[in-house]
Design an enzyme around this catalytic site. Structure first.
Site, PDB file in Angstrom:
ATOM      1  CG  HIS A 363      16.625 -80.691 -12.569  1.00  0.00           C
ATOM      2  ND1 HIS A 363      16.751 -79.645 -13.452  1.00  0.00           N
ATOM      3  CD2 HIS A 363      15.372 -80.627 -12.085  1.00  0.00           C
ATOM      4  CE1 HIS A 363      15.625 -78.956 -13.490  1.00  0.00           C
ATOM      5  NE2 HIS A 363      14.763 -79.541 -12.663  1.00  0.00           N
ATOM      6  CE  LYS A 554      31.208 -76.101 -15.957  1.00  0.00           C
ATOM      7  NZ  LYS A 554      30.030 -76.495 -16.692  1.00  0.00           N
ATOM      8  NE  ARG A 555      28.010 -75.735  -5.520  1.00  0.00           N
ATOM      9  CZ  ARG A 555      27.133 -75.765  -4.525  1.00  0.00           C
ATOM     10  NH1 ARG A 555      26.072 -74.964  -4.524  1.00  0.00           N
ATOM     11  NH2 ARG A 555      27.300 -76.576  -3.499  1.00  0.00           N
ATOM     12  CE  LYS A 560      28.562 -79.112 -11.787  1.00  0.00           C
ATOM     13  NZ  LYS A 560      27.647 -78.755 -12.899  1.00  0.00           N
ATOM     14  CB  THR A 662      21.827 -73.382 -17.719  1.00  0.00           C
ATOM     15  OG1 THR A 662      22.302 -73.440 -16.369  1.00  0.00           O
ATOM     16  CG2 THR A 662      20.603 -74.265 -17.866  1.00  0.00           C
ATOM     17  CE  LYS A 666      22.668 -69.056 -17.252  1.00  0.00           C
ATOM     18  NZ  LYS A 666      22.792 -69.460 -15.821  1.00  0.00           N
TER      19      LYS A 666
HETATM   20  C1  26V Z   1      23.003 -83.358  -6.179  1.00  0.00           C
HETATM   21  C2  26V Z   1      23.905 -84.242  -5.595  1.00  0.00           C
HETATM   22  C3  26V Z   1      23.574 -84.840  -4.276  1.00  0.00           C
HETATM   23  C4  26V Z   1      24.451 -86.003  -3.858  1.00  0.00           C
HETATM   24  C5  26V Z   1      25.886 -85.873  -4.282  1.00  0.00           C
HETATM   25  C6  26V Z   1      26.089 -85.490  -5.711  1.00  0.00           C
HETATM   26  C7  26V Z   1      25.093 -84.526  -6.264  1.00  0.00           C
HETATM   27  C8  26V Z   1      25.346 -83.897  -7.469  1.00  0.00           C
HETATM   28  C9  26V Z   1      24.455 -83.010  -8.027  1.00  0.00           C
HETATM   29  C10 26V Z   1      23.273 -82.750  -7.383  1.00  0.00           C
HETATM   30  C11 26V Z   1      22.325 -81.756  -7.977  1.00  0.00           C
HETATM   31  C12 26V Z   1      21.210 -82.382  -8.698  1.00  0.00           C
HETATM   32  C13 26V Z   1      20.202 -81.390  -9.220  1.00  0.00           C
HETATM   33  C14 26V Z   1      20.788 -80.305 -10.086  1.00  0.00           C
HETATM   34  O1  26V Z   1      21.109 -79.242  -9.626  1.00  0.00           O
HETATM   35  N1  26V Z   1      20.912 -80.568 -11.378  1.00  0.00           N
HETATM   36  C15 26V Z   1      21.363 -79.589 -12.371  1.00  0.00           C
HETATM   37  O2  26V Z   1      20.205 -79.033 -12.980  1.00  0.00           O
HETATM   38  C16 26V Z   1      20.512 -78.088 -13.993  1.00  0.00           C
HETATM   39  C17 26V Z   1      19.204 -77.508 -14.484  1.00  0.00           C
HETATM   40  O3  26V Z   1      18.451 -78.495 -15.115  1.00  0.00           O
HETATM   41  C18 26V Z   1      21.303 -78.757 -15.101  1.00  0.00           C
HETATM   42  O4  26V Z   1      21.626 -77.791 -16.068  1.00  0.00           O
HETATM   43  C19 26V Z   1      22.573 -79.395 -14.547  1.00  0.00           C
HETATM   44  O5  26V Z   1      23.247 -80.118 -15.556  1.00  0.00           O
HETATM   45  C20 26V Z   1      22.222 -80.318 -13.382  1.00  0.00           C
HETATM   46  O6  26V Z   1      23.404 -80.802 -12.734  1.00  0.00           O
END
Ligand code: 26V
Length: 822
Positions: A363, A554-555, A560, A662, A666
């Site tokens: 992801h 979004k977060r 972003k 996602t 929406k």
């Molecule tokens: C984790 C971390 C950890 C270290 C610091 C930066 C950072 C940034 C993002 C994440 C999250 C990674 C996993 C995640 O939530 N990915 C999201 O998954 C969604 C569903 O597939 C996708 O639509 C998003 O684009 C994606 O960011």
């Protein structure tokens, strides 16, 4: 089966009213005169639950009897959102229930709003898991979602003086009517200790894990109804408990508090959800959580297998396991351990079963987000798993050496152990080696995976890689959240689109029908009025429902680029201040989203939005042409009110950084137009809705890479673009911070001297594109036409399409319709 109690199954209005009053009295234990709105909600929830149980029990019985092949979706997060409205829709009793409540003099929306949403996820990844459960059930695919029943979900966000402050999410405070605890299926999970070898009674060399702690996993089940089918699958979340609520050995020595301490320590495992955009490499509790829910889930699968009279060797025939990111990747060594040590299989058979069972979804492309665990921590907590990982690694590296002789650098990169400095276990490498299939979540993302973070694995196992573009469920994201738009669509093409979203395209010709456009626009206006009313009541800010609602929810993260959006706002503000008679398209900028508690830059970005809003919203010179709102505590409940009221969807991440997105889907489904980069699923959304109905700007992913390689100099953009310089200087002057020129300095300095996400490179293109958006909005008729085409061309972004692809390409599982008998 037996005749069921009609009082618990009937769905006519009179029966619903009777059941409601009955529950209020006997389940909530309240007479009407003392009941609160929450009591009413609980009475309603229990009557709905009663009506789900026929399907749930029937489904369980049918799957068991026929030993149905089953998908197990392993995910550390399930961001389900409120259940009540969704269950009413999927059961097809929304209208009679609404009417029954209104006839009892209750406001139905007030009742729905009582539910504390289970916020057991951070954002996209957890919400995707929830959409996938909805589609699995709606497509009648036997499946279980396995995860953790966190006592505290994602923190609640307040704003204080424009800064984020966190509060714990006590979602279980008033009870959860949707879950059923199954203590009889509890399992024990080992932790810590050491391993020893022994020879068994057949003189075979075996390994035994002698743990120093054990905790109990207790399953809590929630039914997941399919839309207009009999299927009700299960979300099974594990709660950690102490095996003995009391350690009598310790107690008898007179150490009462020591005994209780052990109970507290055990229960900590499922206490709280980690915010996922924080680096967690050192967090032992996080690794304990991952192992805990994976071990519970795998043991549960062995119990089910045995219960159906199937052999351990048939594990991969019975179950297809999907790893939602690397959080459950410990499933590989744990499944190996169970097959080897507990069930006595030999290595090669165990490994074959493991690989045939597991598949992995990636992801994120952010290298810093790839999980790794210090070997020392790993070995202390899971000594047997570390041994198994070493053995997997030895065999795997032999394979790499064979395919790529004399390539030490490749070997070092692909090793399951990072030995470049302190030693780490690399979870993505483990997941790739142990899975039969690896997928990305949008076409671009899946391509970039093969070229960047998983390149070596692609070169070794090209056949394992595929793409499964994300999707979202139209039941929650259209029918439930936008009932008026859904009713309009159904009035023209019937309601099959809710299950077959492709059929929305039958609406396309109506985009040229002035009457239909007027109806569409009236609905958008009324939904915007509703949100405007809420903003006024809750935040005291008046916004004009006729203005362009320009929304980024979004977060909060630098990639972003919420701060690029702010630079646009500041540019408009500055232009209006310099020329107060300037007429622009009036806009309401809406932001919402949480920052990880330890991510200081993201928190500063929130402060920047609110600080700019405080100036802009009060300034009479602007003649109400601009408003900037930050809505606190973004969650599923709040998002359902925001998407339908949006005109413009901001999807402005640096190309190559957003895996899919996602929210973009929406918004578009609800008739918002997108301003966006060629990133994630934006690419495919633009292809689907037509380039002429999408506001594209910015560098492409290859251009981002090339510019970086060329030595990107953000400062030169600042020098060359006067409006950019003006916006940055205005923020730097302290204009938005009571004269404090230092407040935003970390943020501005990062942009001027590093700018890893290339805001300054994309600034001018973004401003120009926004200008085009503004002009387009002033032609209401043509805007509405584009909005309609966006919405009705989104058919392939239903999670039903995604799940159908997972089923046929990855899981090899078929629908198994459930026929109910009364
Ligand atoms: C984790 C971390 C950890 C270290 C610091 C930066 C950072 C940034 C993002 C994440 C999250 C990674 C996993 C995640 O939530 N990915 C999201 O998954 C969604 C569903 O597939 C996708 O639509 C998003 O684009 C994606 O960011």
């Amino acid at each position: 089966s037996t005749a069921l109690d009609k009082e618990r199954t009937a769905t006519d209005i009179e029966s619903i009213k009777r059941a409601f009053l009955n529950n209020l009295f006997y389940v909530q234990g309240k007479p009407v005169s003392l009941a609160t709105q929450h009591d009413y909600y609980m009475a309603l929830a229990y009557l709905v639950r009663d009506r789900m149980l026929h399907r749930w029990n029937g489904t369980a019985e049918s799957y068991t009897q026929h030993r149905a092949r089953t998908v197990c979706y392993l995910s550390a997060e399930f961001l389900m959102g409120p259940h009540l409205g969704n269950n009413l829709i999927n059961m097809g009793i929304y209208e009679p229930v609404r009417q029954a409540m209104e006839e009892l003099g209750l406001n139905f929306d007030t009742l729905l709003a009582q539910e504390e949403e289970p916020g057991l996820g951070n954002g996209g990844l957890g919400r995707l898991a929830a959409c996938y459960l909805d589609s699995l059930a709606s497509l009648e695919v036997p499946s279980v979602g396995y995860g953790i029943r966190y006592e505290f979900g994602i923190f609640e966000q307040d704003l204080r003086d424009g800064w984020q402050v966190e509060r714990t999410d006590k979602w279980l405070r008033y009870g959860n009517p949707w879950e059923v605890v199954r203590p009889e299926w509890s399992v024990e999970v080992k932790l810590g200790g050491y391993t020893e070898t022994y020879t068994d009674d057949q003189d075979r060399y075996r390994v035994r894990w002698v743990p120093d702690r054990e905790v109990l996993g207790v399953p809590y089940d929630t039914p997941i109804l399919g839309y207009q089918v009999n299927t009700a699958n299960t979300l099974r979340l594990w709660k950690a408990e102490a095996i003995e609520s009391f350690d009598f050995a310790v107690f008898n020595q007179g150490n009462y508090y020591g005994a209780v301490e052990q109970k507290v320590a055990s229960e900590n495992i499922s206490k709280v959800l980690y915010p996922n955009d924080e680096k967690t490499a050192g967090k032992q509790l996080r690794l304990e959580q991952q192992f805990f829910f994976v071990s519970c889930s795998l043991q549960d699968m062995f119990r089910i297998l045995k219960g159906q009279g199937m052999a351990v060797e048939q594990f991969h025939e019975k179950f297809a396991i999907q790893l939602n990111d690397t959080h459950p990747a410990i499933a590989a060594p744990e499944l190996m351990r169970l097959l080897l040590d507990e069930h006595g299989l030999d290595w090669s058979l165990a490994w074959e079963i493991t690989q045939k069972t597991l598949a992995y979804t990636n992801h994120t492309l952010l290298p810093e987000a790839l999980e790794k665990w210090p070997v020392s921590l790993f070995g202390q907590l899971l000594p047997r798993h570390l041994q198994i990982i070493y053995e997997i690694n030895n065999r795997f590296l032999d394979l790499v050496r064979m395919k790529f002789p004399k390539d030490a650098a490749r070997l070092a990169r692909m090793s399951l152990i990072d030995e470049s400095g302190d030693r780490y276990v690399r979870m993505a490498n483990l997941a790739c080696v142990s899975s039969h299939t690896i997928n990305g979540v949008a076409a671009l993302h899946s391509e970039l995976l093969k070229e960047t973070v998983l390149r070596d694995f692609y070169e070794l196992f090209p056949e394992k890689f595929c793409n499964k573009t994300n999707g979202v469920t139209p039941r929650r994201w259209m029918v439930l959240s936008n009932p008026r738009l859904s009713t309009l669509i159904t009035s023209r093409i019937g309601d099959r689109w809710i299950k077959h979203l492709d059929e929305l395209k039958a609406i396309e010709p109506l985009a040229d029908d002035a009457g239909f456009r007027a109806e569409w626009r009236a609905i958008k206006q009324s939904v915007k009025r509703e949100l405007a009313g809420r903003i006024h009541r809750q935040h005291g800010i008046l916004v004009d429902p006729a203005s362009l609602f320009d929304v980024q929810v979004k977060r909060i993260h630098e990639y972003k680029r919420q701060h690029l959006n702010v630079l646009h706002i500041v540019t408009l503000y500055s232009q209006l201040k310099q020329n107060p008679s300037l007429d622009i398209t009036p806009r309401t900028f809406i932001f919402s989203g949480k920052a990880a508690p330890g991510y200081h830059m993201a928190k500063l970005m929130i402060k920047l939005v609110t600080a700019v809003g405080d100036m802009v919203n009060r300034d009479p010179d602007l003649r109400n042409q601009l408003k900037v709102i930050f809505l606190p505590n973004y969650n599923v409940t709040n998002s359902q009110r925001i998407y339908p009221a949006s005109d413009l969807s901001e999807q402005i991440s640096t190309a190559g950084f957003e895996a899919s997105g996602t929210g973009n889907m929406k918004f578009a489904m609800n008739g918002a137009l997108t301003i966006g980069t060629l990133d994630g699923a934006n690419v495919e959304i633009r292809d689907a809705v037509g380039a002429e109905n999408f506001f594209l700007f910015g560098l492409t992913a290859p251009e981002v890479v090339a510019l970086k390689a060329d030595g990107y100099d953000p400062y030169s953009y600042y020098q060359r673009h006067p409006m950019l310089k003006d916006a940055i200087d205005l923020i730097a002057s302290g204009h938005f911070s009571h004269g404090d020129g230092d407040l935003f300095k970390p943020l501005l300095d990062k942009l001027l001297y590093h700018d890893p996400f290339m805001l300054l490179a994309d600034y001018q293109a973004y401003i120009d594109c926004q200008e085009t958006v503004g002009r387009a909005y002033s032609d209401a008729d043509s805007w509405t036409r584009m909005a309609i085409l966006n919405s009705v061309r989104m058919g392939s972004f239903s999670s039903d399409r995604s799940i159908a692809e997972y089923c046929s390409d990855i899981w090899k599982v078929n629908p198994f319709p459930v026929g109910l008998v009364d």
